[in-house]
Write a protein that holds these residues in place. Structure first.
Motif, PDB file in Angstrom:
ATOM      1  N   LEU A  24       0.836  -1.204   0.000  1.00  0.00           N
ATOM      2  CA  LEU A  24       0.000   0.000   0.000  1.00  0.00           C
ATOM      3  C   LEU A  24       0.868   1.250   0.000  1.00  0.00           C
ATOM      4  N   LEU A  25       1.894   1.238   0.853  1.00  0.00           N
ATOM      5  CA  LEU A  25       2.782   2.394   0.938  1.00  0.00           C
ATOM      6  C   LEU A  25       3.525   2.608  -0.372  1.00  0.00           C
ATOM      7  N   LEU A  31       1.918   7.320  -6.356  1.00  0.00           N
ATOM      8  CA  LEU A  31       0.886   8.277  -6.745  1.00  0.00           C
ATOM      9  C   LEU A  31       1.342   9.732  -6.611  1.00  0.00           C
ATOM     10  N   LEU A  32       2.125  10.025  -5.570  1.00  0.00           N
ATOM     11  CA  LEU A  32       2.478  11.424  -5.328  1.00  0.00           C
ATOM     12  C   LEU A  32       3.226  12.044  -6.507  1.00  0.00           C
ATOM     13  N   LEU A 173      14.606  20.807  10.822  1.00  0.00           N
ATOM     14  CA  LEU A 173      13.889  22.028  10.460  1.00  0.00           C
ATOM     15  C   LEU A 173      13.278  21.910   9.070  1.00  0.00           C
ATOM     16  N   GLU A 174      12.175  22.605   8.931  1.00  0.00           N
ATOM     17  CA  GLU A 174      11.469  22.576   7.659  1.00  0.00           C
ATOM     18  C   GLU A 174      12.292  23.223   6.547  1.00  0.00           C
ATOM     19  N   VAL A 175      13.216  24.110   6.937  1.00  0.00           N
ATOM     20  CA  VAL A 175      14.021  24.806   5.940  1.00  0.00           C
ATOM     21  C   VAL A 175      14.775  23.815   5.057  1.00  0.00           C
ATOM     22  N   VAL A 178      13.585  23.052   1.639  1.00  0.00           N
ATOM     23  CA  VAL A 178      13.822  23.966   0.525  1.00  0.00           C
ATOM     24  C   VAL A 178      14.817  23.327  -0.433  1.00  0.00           C
TER      25      VAL A 178
ATOM     26  N   ALA B  21       9.843  27.095  13.992  1.00  0.00           N
ATOM     27  CA  ALA B  21       9.261  26.277  12.933  1.00  0.00           C
ATOM     28  C   ALA B  21       8.443  27.142  11.988  1.00  0.00           C
ATOM     29  N   ALA B  24      10.750  28.999   9.721  1.00  0.00           N
ATOM     30  CA  ALA B  24      11.238  28.082   8.694  1.00  0.00           C
ATOM     31  C   ALA B  24      10.169  27.863   7.629  1.00  0.00           C
ATOM     32  N   GLY B  25       8.930  27.739   8.090  1.00  0.00           N
ATOM     33  CA  GLY B  25       7.830  27.539   7.161  1.00  0.00           C
ATOM     34  C   GLY B  25       7.672  28.702   6.199  1.00  0.00           C
ATOM     35  N   THR B  28      10.295  28.529   3.529  1.00  0.00           N
ATOM     36  CA  THR B  28       9.984  27.452   2.598  1.00  0.00           C
ATOM     37  C   THR B  28       8.876  27.845   1.640  1.00  0.00           C
ATOM     38  N   SER B 175      -3.664   0.659   9.944  1.00  0.00           N
ATOM     39  CA  SER B 175      -2.387   1.206   9.502  1.00  0.00           C
ATOM     40  C   SER B 175      -2.676   2.427   8.635  1.00  0.00           C
ATOM     41  N   ALA B 177      -0.757   4.830   7.089  1.00  0.00           N
ATOM     42  CA  ALA B 177       0.097   5.488   6.106  1.00  0.00           C
ATOM     43  C   ALA B 177      -0.357   5.322   4.658  1.00  0.00           C
ATOM     44  N   GLY B 178      -0.560   4.087   4.246  1.00  0.00           N
ATOM     45  CA  GLY B 178      -0.830   3.842   2.834  1.00  0.00           C
ATOM     46  C   GLY B 178      -2.089   4.515   2.322  1.00  0.00           C
ATOM     47  N   LEU B 181      -1.925   8.339   2.143  1.00  0.00           N
ATOM     48  CA  LEU B 181      -1.097   8.798   1.048  1.00  0.00           C
ATOM     49  C   LEU B 181      -1.906   8.822  -0.239  1.00  0.00           C
ATOM     50  N   MET B 182      -2.711   7.789  -0.435  1.00  0.00           N
ATOM     51  CA  MET B 182      -3.478   7.707  -1.676  1.00  0.00           C
ATOM     52  C   MET B 182      -4.572   8.755  -1.727  1.00  0.00           C
ATOM     53  N   ALA B 185      -2.940  12.185  -2.202  1.00  0.00           N
ATOM     54  CA  ALA B 185      -2.403  12.454  -3.538  1.00  0.00           C
ATOM     55  C   ALA B 185      -3.526  12.754  -4.525  1.00  0.00           C
ATOM     56  N   PHE B 189      -4.700  16.669  -5.940  1.00  0.00           N
ATOM     57  CA  PHE B 189      -4.697  16.956  -7.370  1.00  0.00           C
ATOM     58  C   PHE B 189      -6.062  17.480  -7.791  1.00  0.00           C
ATOM     59  N   ILE B 194      -2.049  21.136  -7.407  1.00  0.00           N
ATOM     60  CA  ILE B 194      -0.887  20.972  -8.284  1.00  0.00           C
ATOM     61  C   ILE B 194      -0.992  21.882  -9.489  1.00  0.00           C
ATOM     62  N   LEU B 195      -2.143  21.962 -10.091  1.00  0.00           N
ATOM     63  CA  LEU B 195      -2.374  23.061 -11.015  1.00  0.00           C
ATOM     64  C   LEU B 195      -3.832  23.482 -10.926  1.00  0.00           C
TER      65      LEU B 195
END
Lengths: 260, 267
Positions: A24-25, A31-32, A173-175, A178, B21, B24-25, B28, B175, B177-178, B181-182, B185, B189, B194-195
């Motif tokens: 799954l992961l 996909l990303l 850090l998030e930096v 970049v 933080a 930093a954000g 970024t 679980s 994570a999987g 993520l899907m 993503a 979109f 993303i656009l």
């Protein structure tokens, strides 16, 4: 080096214990970057070209950078997760072992699920290569290999640099993003579309230009000068990696345990 | 109600602690904004046919996206809630004298808002002062601006409801994570992260229109830029309300199902 591969095989077996979660992961990881690539495709289908670059030329650039990124993310992941080692105090244990810290941190974490990303970039790369009229010579094949290898070295250098920051800040850090995510995001397009100063920075300070844009010109037959020069250009990434490793060594000496 | 407010306040104050933080954000977000804008500038520079969105609108869209990233990004998740469910501490959560859905909703909402508050104003100040073509423009009128605020708020509530649906799904998958993520993503979109939706091909736009995601990001931002006129925006708010009711209803239904069969894992 042998030790590193030993670490790899242990981690691989441990991750395969959770098989469904693993697949799954992996699929999610695919996909990303796929969504990002779809965005690029849609933009080309609307605008036709990007300052003289065709879709497949840009896709080649995209494939090379993403392949380099996913490989380095696979193999150098230990540095990416380094802040957790410092916070938990685990790093102290590594220090007392009679092996280089670099190898041990490299082997501390290994993300096989990143293969999803790798598969996606390989597919893009293959698709682009099939559709580009490149007259292949051994030198050009070498150039392509060197581009990916050079990219891996640069991303690894950045990961190590980010990890070194943890010695001073404890927390990541998030930096840092970049340079890793931002660098990837930027280098996936041919560099000459950006502002002059950005291009210069990413050619001479962090040599993304030397592993993607300039050799790309040679591959596509747009470059003047001797091909060998372009094939060896990705080697400049070593010039970037060496100072990163040096900074790491300074960081290790500076390290004070968090005491936890 | 008072209880929810104090949950929100607590969460807010905790998050405001991380000032480094936030700094930093900001760096970024500015960096990513510049990169994206430069790519669009390059695409627009040789475009022959007039695109459905002007470059100025796209630039403003990108800056809004960078500023409000924390409000809208689906991949932001609350590790605490995962821990609760997979770790077994959900048992404590159930002892609280308030509905678990409302409690989590407040928590998620406050986390997102506090994450953004520190960051968006400095970024806003900078990007409003930037020279052409990087600068962000002002909305066409006060009406558009007010409607933007309203639709951003409704979009935010929708995002929280979607996040909660993801959290609730952990009761079944265990679980996180999987699946996250899907959903993240695909959802991002289709939300226009993303656009922008108008730049997508027709069939993709139709797909996006059928799903809730575009009402969280694409819609509020285009109201701000004036790409969606005021009358249309009012209709859009109704669609947002419809989706919000649906998502919350689904969340409440699923959580009551999940709690009926909950197994507290270990002690």
């Amino acid at each position: 080096m042998l030790l590193y591969f030993k670490y790899l095989s242990i981690l691989f077996r441990s991750q395969m214990q959770y098989r469904t979660s693993f697949w799954l992961l992996t699929f999610g990881q695919l996909l990303l970057p796929f969504a990002v690539f779809a965005g690029l495709y849609f933009l080309f289908s609307r605008f036709g070209e990007l300052q003289g670059w065709s879709f497949f030329e840009a896709a080649l650039c995209f494939g090379v950078i993403h392949m380099a990124f996913s490989l380095s993310e696979c193999f150098v992941r230990g540095f990416d997760m380094f802040s957790s080692l410092v916070v938990s105090g685990e790093f102290d244990r590594l220090l007392v072992r009679p092996r280089s810290t670099v190898v041990q941190v490299l082997g501390s974490k290994f993300e096989f699920t990143r293969f999803g990303r790798l598969v996606q970039s390989a597919a893009v790369l293959g698709w682009a290569l099939r559709n580009l009229p490149i007259a292949w010579t051994p030198l050009k094949a070498l150039t392509l290999l060197m581009m990916v290898a050079g990219g891996i070295l640069i991303f690894s250098g950045i990961f190590i640099l980010n990890a070194t920051l943890c010695f001073w800040t404890v927390q990541g850090l998030e930096v840092g993003n970049v340079l890793t995510d931002g660098g990837r995001e930027m280098a996936q397009y041919p560099l000459n579309i950006y502002h002059k100063r950005v291009t210069l920075f990413f050619t001479f300070i962090i040599p993304f230009g030397c592993v993607s844009y300039l050799p790309l010109l040679f591959l596509l037959g747009r470059a003047e000068g001797h091909g060998l020069l372009y094939a060896l250009l990705p080697l400049t990434s070593i010039l970037f990696l060496l100072p990163c490793l040096a900074v790491w060594q300074i960081g290790v000496r500076h390290y004070r345990s968090t005491g936890s | 109600m008072k209880m929810y407010l104090s949950v929100a306040k607590l969460r807010f104050v905790t998050n405001l602690q991380y000032r480094t933080a936030a700094f930093a954000g900001i760096v970024t977000q500015l960096f990513f904004g510049f990169i994206f804008i430069m790519v669009y500038v390059a695409f627009y520079s040789r475009s022959s046919a007039a695109p459905p969105m002007s470059l100025q609108e796209v630039v403003t869209y990108i800056w809004l996206q960078q500023m409000f990233l924390g409000l809208i990004a689906l991949y932001f998740r609350d590790p605490d809630i995962f821990e609760l469910i997979t770790g077994g501490n959900i048992a404590y959560e159930l002892c609280r004298p308030c509905g678990i859905y409302g409690f989590w909703f407040t928590k998620v909402l406050a986390t997102r808002v506090s994450g953004v508050v520190l960051r968006c104003f400095p970024v806003l100040l900078i990007v409003l002062l930037l020279p052409e073509p990087y600068g962000m423009s002002l909305p066409p009128g006060i009406g558009a601006f007010l409607l933007f605020l309203l639709s951003l708020f409704l979009g935010l509530l929708m995002v929280c409801a979607i996040s909660l649906l993801i959290y609730i799904s952990i009761f079944w998958t265990m679980s996180p994570a999987g699946s996250i993520l899907m959903v993240a993503a695909a959802g991002e979109f289709l939300a226009g992260m993303i656009l922008p939706i108008p730049l997508m091909p027709g069939w993709m736009q139709q797909l996006a229109n059928l799903l809730p995601f575009r009402w969280t990001v694409d819609f509020p931002f285009r109201v701000y830029t004036g790409n969606i006129p005021v009358e249309e925006a009012l209709m859009g708010n109704l669609v947002q309300l419809f989706w919000l009711a649906l998502l919350i209803g689904l969340g409440l239904l699923l959580i009551s199902r999940a709690l009926r069969r909950v197994v507290v894992q270990g002690g």
